[in-house]
Scaffold this active site. Structure first.
Site, mmCIF file in Angstrom:
data_model
loop_
_atom_site.group_PDB
_atom_site.id
_atom_site.type_symbol
_atom_site.label_atom_id
_atom_site.label_comp_id
_atom_site.label_asym_id
_atom_site.label_seq_id
_atom_site.Cartn_x
_atom_site.Cartn_y
_atom_site.Cartn_z
ATOM 1 N N GLU A 68 0.876 -1.376 -0.083
ATOM 2 C CA GLU A 68 0.076 -0.084 -0.024
ATOM 3 C C GLU A 68 1.083 1.207 0.015
ATOM 4 O OE1 GLU A 68 -3.799 1.443 2.559
ATOM 5 O OE2 GLU A 68 -2.302 0.607 3.437
ATOM 6 N N LYS A 139 -10.470 0.263 -2.367
ATOM 7 C CA LYS A 139 -10.453 0.238 -0.763
ATOM 8 C C LYS A 139 -11.645 0.549 -0.376
ATOM 9 C CE LYS A 139 -7.907 0.730 3.279
ATOM 10 N NZ LYS A 139 -6.695 1.161 3.971
ATOM 11 N N CYS A 182 -5.019 -3.707 3.085
ATOM 12 C CA CYS A 182 -4.749 -3.245 4.473
ATOM 13 C C CYS A 182 -5.745 -3.434 5.285
ATOM 14 C CB CYS A 182 -4.138 -1.778 4.434
ATOM 15 S SG CYS A 182 -3.103 -1.608 6.156
#
Length: 296
Positions: A68, A139, A182
Protein backbone atom coordinates in the site's frame (compact mmCIF):
# COMPACT_ATOMS: atom_id res chain seq x y z
CA UNK A 1 -1.23 -35.51 -6.78
CA UNK A 2 -3.47 -34.22 -9.54
CA UNK A 3 -7.23 -34.01 -9.22
CA UNK A 4 -9.77 -34.82 -11.86
CA UNK A 5 -13.33 -33.50 -11.69
CA UNK A 6 -14.43 -37.03 -12.52
CA UNK A 7 -12.52 -38.70 -9.70
CA UNK A 8 -15.47 -38.77 -7.30
CA UNK A 9 -14.08 -36.46 -4.61
CA UNK A 10 -17.39 -35.05 -3.42
CA UNK A 11 -15.86 -32.31 -1.27
CA UNK A 12 -14.85 -30.48 -4.45
CA UNK A 13 -18.12 -30.73 -6.35
CA UNK A 14 -19.24 -27.22 -5.33
CA UNK A 15 -15.92 -25.53 -6.01
CA UNK A 16 -15.69 -23.23 -9.04
CA UNK A 17 -14.48 -24.94 -12.21
CA UNK A 18 -11.61 -22.44 -12.40
CA UNK A 19 -10.26 -23.86 -9.13
CA UNK A 20 -10.35 -27.39 -10.52
CA UNK A 21 -8.53 -26.27 -13.65
CA UNK A 22 -5.88 -24.58 -11.51
CA UNK A 23 -5.21 -27.74 -9.53
CA UNK A 24 -5.24 -29.94 -12.60
CA UNK A 25 -3.02 -27.92 -14.90
CA UNK A 26 -0.93 -25.36 -13.04
CA UNK A 27 2.67 -25.78 -12.06
CA UNK A 28 4.18 -24.34 -8.86
CA UNK A 29 5.59 -20.83 -9.19
CA UNK A 30 7.40 -18.28 -7.04
CA UNK A 31 5.63 -15.21 -5.70
CA UNK A 32 7.25 -12.18 -4.08
CA UNK A 33 5.90 -9.74 -1.51
CA UNK A 34 8.01 -6.59 -1.58
CA UNK A 35 8.70 -4.51 1.52
CA UNK A 36 9.46 -0.79 1.20
CA UNK A 37 10.04 2.28 3.30
CA UNK A 38 8.23 4.75 1.07
CA UNK A 39 8.60 8.49 1.69
CA UNK A 40 6.99 11.72 0.39
CA UNK A 41 9.06 11.53 -2.83
CA UNK A 42 7.42 9.83 -5.82
CA UNK A 43 10.50 9.20 -7.92
CA UNK A 44 12.65 8.04 -5.02
CA UNK A 45 9.97 5.49 -4.17
CA UNK A 46 9.68 4.27 -7.75
CA UNK A 47 13.45 3.81 -7.94
CA UNK A 48 13.44 1.78 -4.71
CA UNK A 49 10.54 -0.32 -5.97
CA UNK A 50 12.26 -0.99 -9.29
CA UNK A 51 15.38 -2.29 -7.56
CA UNK A 52 13.38 -4.75 -5.49
CA UNK A 53 11.19 -5.86 -8.40
CA UNK A 54 14.36 -6.64 -10.35
CA UNK A 55 15.78 -8.54 -7.39
CA UNK A 56 12.57 -10.56 -7.04
CA UNK A 57 12.63 -11.45 -10.74
CA UNK A 58 16.27 -12.48 -10.56
CA UNK A 59 15.30 -14.85 -7.77
CA UNK A 60 12.68 -16.41 -10.03
CA UNK A 61 9.44 -14.65 -9.04
CA UNK A 62 6.64 -14.76 -11.63
CA UNK A 63 4.12 -12.87 -9.47
CA UNK A 64 5.36 -9.71 -7.73
CA UNK A 65 3.40 -7.54 -5.31
CA UNK A 66 4.03 -4.05 -3.93
CA UNK A 67 2.67 -2.60 -0.68
CA UNK A 68 0.00 0.00 0.00
CA UNK A 69 1.19 3.54 -0.80
CA UNK A 70 4.22 2.13 -2.61
CA UNK A 71 4.73 5.26 -4.73
CA UNK A 72 4.02 7.93 -2.10
CA UNK A 73 3.95 7.81 1.69
CA UNK A 74 3.39 11.27 3.15
CA UNK A 75 0.86 13.57 4.77
CA UNK A 76 -2.61 13.06 3.32
CA UNK A 77 -2.86 16.70 2.25
CA UNK A 78 0.39 16.38 0.28
CA UNK A 79 -0.78 13.13 -1.30
CA UNK A 80 -4.04 14.80 -2.30
CA UNK A 81 -2.21 17.76 -3.83
CA UNK A 82 -0.04 15.44 -5.93
CA UNK A 83 -2.61 12.70 -6.52
CA UNK A 84 -2.99 13.23 -10.26
CA UNK A 85 0.74 12.97 -10.89
CA UNK A 86 1.13 10.04 -8.49
CA UNK A 87 -1.69 8.14 -10.18
CA UNK A 88 -0.35 8.76 -13.67
CA UNK A 89 3.26 7.88 -12.88
CA UNK A 90 2.30 4.85 -10.78
CA UNK A 91 0.29 3.28 -13.58
CA UNK A 92 3.01 3.97 -16.14
CA UNK A 93 5.59 2.47 -13.80
CA UNK A 94 3.62 -0.71 -13.09
CA UNK A 95 2.94 -1.41 -16.75
CA UNK A 96 6.54 -0.68 -17.69
CA UNK A 97 7.92 -2.98 -14.98
CA UNK A 98 5.53 -5.80 -15.87
CA UNK A 99 6.53 -5.64 -19.53
CA UNK A 100 10.23 -5.18 -18.88
CA UNK A 101 10.50 -8.12 -16.51
CA UNK A 102 7.72 -10.24 -18.07
CA UNK A 103 5.90 -10.81 -14.78
CA UNK A 104 2.47 -10.11 -13.32
CA UNK A 105 2.55 -7.25 -10.80
CA UNK A 106 0.10 -6.27 -8.07
CA UNK A 107 0.39 -2.51 -7.71
CA UNK A 108 -0.04 -2.26 -3.95
CA UNK A 109 -2.00 0.95 -3.77
CA UNK A 110 -1.79 4.54 -4.94
CA UNK A 111 -4.23 7.48 -5.07
CA UNK A 112 -6.57 7.91 -8.03
CA UNK A 113 -8.44 11.27 -7.97
CA UNK A 114 -12.24 11.22 -7.93
CA UNK A 115 -13.58 14.02 -10.10
CA UNK A 116 -15.31 16.94 -8.37
CA UNK A 117 -14.87 15.54 -4.84
CA UNK A 118 -11.49 16.76 -3.65
CA UNK A 119 -10.75 13.15 -2.71
CA UNK A 120 -9.16 10.07 -4.24
CA UNK A 121 -9.64 6.32 -4.27
CA UNK A 122 -7.03 4.19 -2.53
CA UNK A 123 -6.46 1.94 -5.52
CA UNK A 124 -4.75 -1.34 -6.33
CA UNK A 125 -4.36 -2.79 -9.81
CA UNK A 126 -3.14 -6.09 -11.22
CA UNK A 127 -1.06 -5.85 -14.40
CA UNK A 128 0.07 -8.71 -16.64
CA UNK A 129 3.35 -9.21 -18.49
CA UNK A 130 1.98 -7.41 -21.55
CA UNK A 131 1.39 -4.30 -19.47
CA UNK A 132 -2.37 -4.80 -19.56
CA UNK A 133 -4.49 -4.03 -16.53
CA UNK A 134 -6.29 -7.19 -15.47
CA UNK A 135 -8.16 -6.09 -12.37
CA UNK A 136 -8.74 -3.00 -10.22
CA UNK A 137 -10.06 -2.47 -6.70
CA UNK A 138 -10.89 0.66 -4.69
CA UNK A 139 -10.39 0.18 -0.95
CA UNK A 140 -13.76 0.03 0.80
CA UNK A 141 -12.76 0.06 4.50
CA UNK A 142 -11.11 3.33 5.50
CA UNK A 143 -8.75 3.63 8.45
CA UNK A 144 -10.35 6.21 10.77
CA UNK A 145 -8.78 5.22 14.07
CA UNK A 146 -7.28 6.76 17.19
CA UNK A 147 -4.37 4.39 17.81
CA UNK A 148 -3.35 3.99 21.48
CA UNK A 149 0.20 5.16 20.69
CA UNK A 150 -1.16 8.70 20.30
CA UNK A 151 -1.44 8.78 16.51
CA UNK A 152 -4.76 9.59 14.88
CA UNK A 153 -5.59 8.45 11.36
CA UNK A 154 -8.52 9.83 9.38
CA UNK A 155 -8.25 8.22 5.97
CA UNK A 156 -11.77 9.30 5.04
CA UNK A 157 -10.73 12.96 5.16
CA UNK A 158 -9.05 12.57 1.77
CA UNK A 159 -10.06 9.11 0.53
CA UNK A 160 -13.35 8.15 -1.08
CA UNK A 161 -14.45 4.65 -0.05
CA UNK A 162 -14.98 2.17 -2.83
CA UNK A 163 -18.45 0.71 -3.15
CA UNK A 164 -17.77 -2.57 -4.94
CA UNK A 165 -16.64 -5.90 -3.53
CA UNK A 166 -13.11 -6.76 -4.66
CA UNK A 167 -12.71 -8.85 -7.80
CA UNK A 168 -11.17 -12.27 -8.30
CA UNK A 169 -9.13 -12.59 -11.48
CA UNK A 170 -8.42 -15.99 -13.01
CA UNK A 171 -4.98 -16.36 -14.52
CA UNK A 172 -4.19 -19.45 -16.54
CA UNK A 173 -0.70 -19.54 -15.04
CA UNK A 174 -1.22 -18.15 -11.55
CA UNK A 175 -4.69 -19.28 -10.48
CA UNK A 176 -7.54 -17.24 -9.00
CA UNK A 177 -6.18 -13.96 -7.59
CA UNK A 178 -8.25 -11.95 -5.08
CA UNK A 179 -7.60 -8.31 -4.18
CA UNK A 180 -7.84 -6.36 -0.92
CA UNK A 181 -5.97 -3.52 0.82
CA UNK A 182 -4.60 -3.24 4.38
CA UNK A 183 -7.45 -2.35 6.81
CA UNK A 184 -9.73 -4.70 4.87
CA UNK A 185 -7.95 -7.56 6.65
CA UNK A 186 -10.04 -6.86 9.79
CA UNK A 187 -13.27 -7.61 7.92
CA UNK A 188 -13.51 -11.37 7.31
CA UNK A 189 -16.70 -11.12 5.27
CA UNK A 190 -14.73 -9.51 2.45
CA UNK A 191 -12.38 -12.50 2.31
CA UNK A 192 -15.22 -14.97 2.48
CA UNK A 193 -16.59 -13.24 -0.62
CA UNK A 194 -13.23 -13.81 -2.33
CA UNK A 195 -13.26 -17.46 -1.27
CA UNK A 196 -16.81 -17.86 -2.56
CA UNK A 197 -15.62 -16.52 -5.90
CA UNK A 198 -12.93 -19.20 -5.99
CA UNK A 199 -9.82 -17.31 -4.81
CA UNK A 200 -6.67 -19.40 -4.46
CA UNK A 201 -4.34 -16.49 -3.67
CA UNK A 202 -5.36 -13.34 -1.80
CA UNK A 203 -3.33 -10.12 -1.74
CA UNK A 204 -3.19 -7.89 1.33
CA UNK A 205 -0.87 -4.98 0.43
CA UNK A 206 -0.49 -2.88 3.56
CA UNK A 207 1.02 0.02 5.47
CA UNK A 208 0.12 -1.42 8.88
CA UNK A 209 0.94 0.81 11.84
CA UNK A 210 3.84 -0.29 14.01
CA UNK A 211 1.65 -0.22 17.14
CA UNK A 212 -1.17 -2.41 15.84
CA UNK A 213 1.09 -4.53 13.69
CA UNK A 214 3.04 -6.03 16.54
CA UNK A 215 -0.13 -7.57 17.98
CA UNK A 216 -2.48 -8.08 15.04
CA UNK A 217 -0.72 -8.25 11.65
CA UNK A 218 0.47 -11.86 11.62
CA UNK A 219 -2.59 -13.16 13.46
CA UNK A 220 -5.04 -11.55 11.05
CA UNK A 221 -3.17 -12.73 7.97
CA UNK A 222 -2.99 -16.29 9.26
CA UNK A 223 -6.69 -16.23 10.12
CA UNK A 224 -7.64 -15.08 6.62
CA UNK A 225 -5.49 -17.84 5.09
CA UNK A 226 -6.78 -20.59 7.39
CA UNK A 227 -10.49 -19.79 7.30
CA UNK A 228 -10.53 -19.46 3.51
CA UNK A 229 -7.91 -22.15 2.75
CA UNK A 230 -6.06 -19.71 0.49
CA UNK A 231 -2.51 -18.49 0.07
CA UNK A 232 -2.10 -14.95 1.43
CA UNK A 233 0.50 -12.61 -0.07
CA UNK A 234 1.01 -9.49 2.05
CA UNK A 235 3.57 -6.92 0.83
CA UNK A 236 4.20 -4.27 3.45
CA UNK A 237 5.61 -0.90 4.41
CA UNK A 238 8.25 -0.77 7.14
CA UNK A 239 10.13 1.79 9.24
CA UNK A 240 9.72 5.56 9.59
CA UNK A 241 8.24 7.41 6.61
CA UNK A 242 7.59 10.96 7.75
CA UNK A 243 6.94 12.73 11.05
CA UNK A 244 5.58 10.11 13.47
CA UNK A 245 4.34 7.64 10.85
CA UNK A 246 5.92 4.25 11.50
CA UNK A 247 4.90 0.94 9.97
CA UNK A 248 5.33 -2.63 11.13
CA UNK A 249 7.00 -4.38 8.20
CA UNK A 250 7.00 -8.19 8.10
CA UNK A 251 5.79 -8.64 4.54
CA UNK A 252 4.66 -12.25 4.44
CA UNK A 253 3.53 -15.14 2.32
CA UNK A 254 1.32 -17.64 4.15
CA UNK A 255 0.04 -20.98 2.93
CA UNK A 256 -3.57 -22.27 3.21
CA UNK A 257 -2.78 -24.07 6.47
CA UNK A 258 -1.60 -20.81 8.03
CA UNK A 259 2.09 -21.64 7.81
CA UNK A 260 4.36 -18.64 7.29
CA UNK A 261 6.46 -19.46 4.24
CA UNK A 262 8.40 -16.18 4.12
CA UNK A 263 8.78 -13.08 6.32
CA UNK A 264 10.74 -10.01 5.18
CA UNK A 265 11.46 -8.84 8.73
CA UNK A 266 11.79 -5.14 9.50
CA UNK A 267 13.98 -3.79 6.69
CA UNK A 268 13.20 -3.12 3.02
CA UNK A 269 13.45 -6.36 1.07
CA UNK A 270 11.47 -9.29 -0.25
CA UNK A 271 9.48 -12.22 1.09
CA UNK A 272 9.51 -14.92 -1.59
CA UNK A 273 7.89 -18.35 -1.56
CA UNK A 274 6.43 -21.05 -3.77
CA UNK A 275 2.71 -21.17 -4.57
CA UNK A 276 1.77 -24.83 -5.06
CA UNK A 277 -1.59 -25.95 -6.46
CA UNK A 278 -1.13 -29.40 -4.90
CA UNK A 279 -0.79 -27.75 -1.48
CA UNK A 280 -4.16 -26.05 -1.99
CA UNK A 281 -5.70 -29.37 -2.95
CA UNK A 282 -4.13 -31.12 0.05
CA UNK A 283 -5.34 -28.57 2.59
CA UNK A 284 -8.82 -28.40 1.10
CA UNK A 285 -9.05 -32.19 1.26
CA UNK A 286 -7.84 -32.33 4.86
CA UNK A 287 -9.89 -29.38 6.09
CA UNK A 288 -12.94 -28.93 3.83
CA UNK A 289 -14.45 -26.28 6.11
CA UNK A 290 -15.73 -24.15 3.22
CA UNK A 291 -17.96 -27.09 2.24
CA UNK A 292 -19.33 -27.40 5.78
CA UNK A 293 -20.74 -23.92 6.11
CA UNK A 294 -24.23 -23.71 7.61
CA UNK A 295 -24.89 -19.97 7.42
CA UNK A 296 -24.14 -18.04 4.24
Amino acid sequence: MGFSAASGNDIFENLPRTYLLFVESMKPYLAAAIQLTSVPDLYKNLAQAEELIELAVRRGAELVSLPENFSFMGEEKDKLAQAEAIARESEIFLKKMAQRFQVTILGGSFPVPVENTGKFYNTTILVDSNGQELSRYYKVHLFDVNVPDGNTYQESSTVMAGTQLPPVYFSENLGNLGLSICYDVRFPELYRHLADKGADVIFVPAAFTAFTGKDHWQTLLQARAIENTCYVIAPAQTGTHYARRQTHGHAMIIDPWGTILADAGEKPGIAIAEIRPTRLEQVRRQMPSLQHRVFN
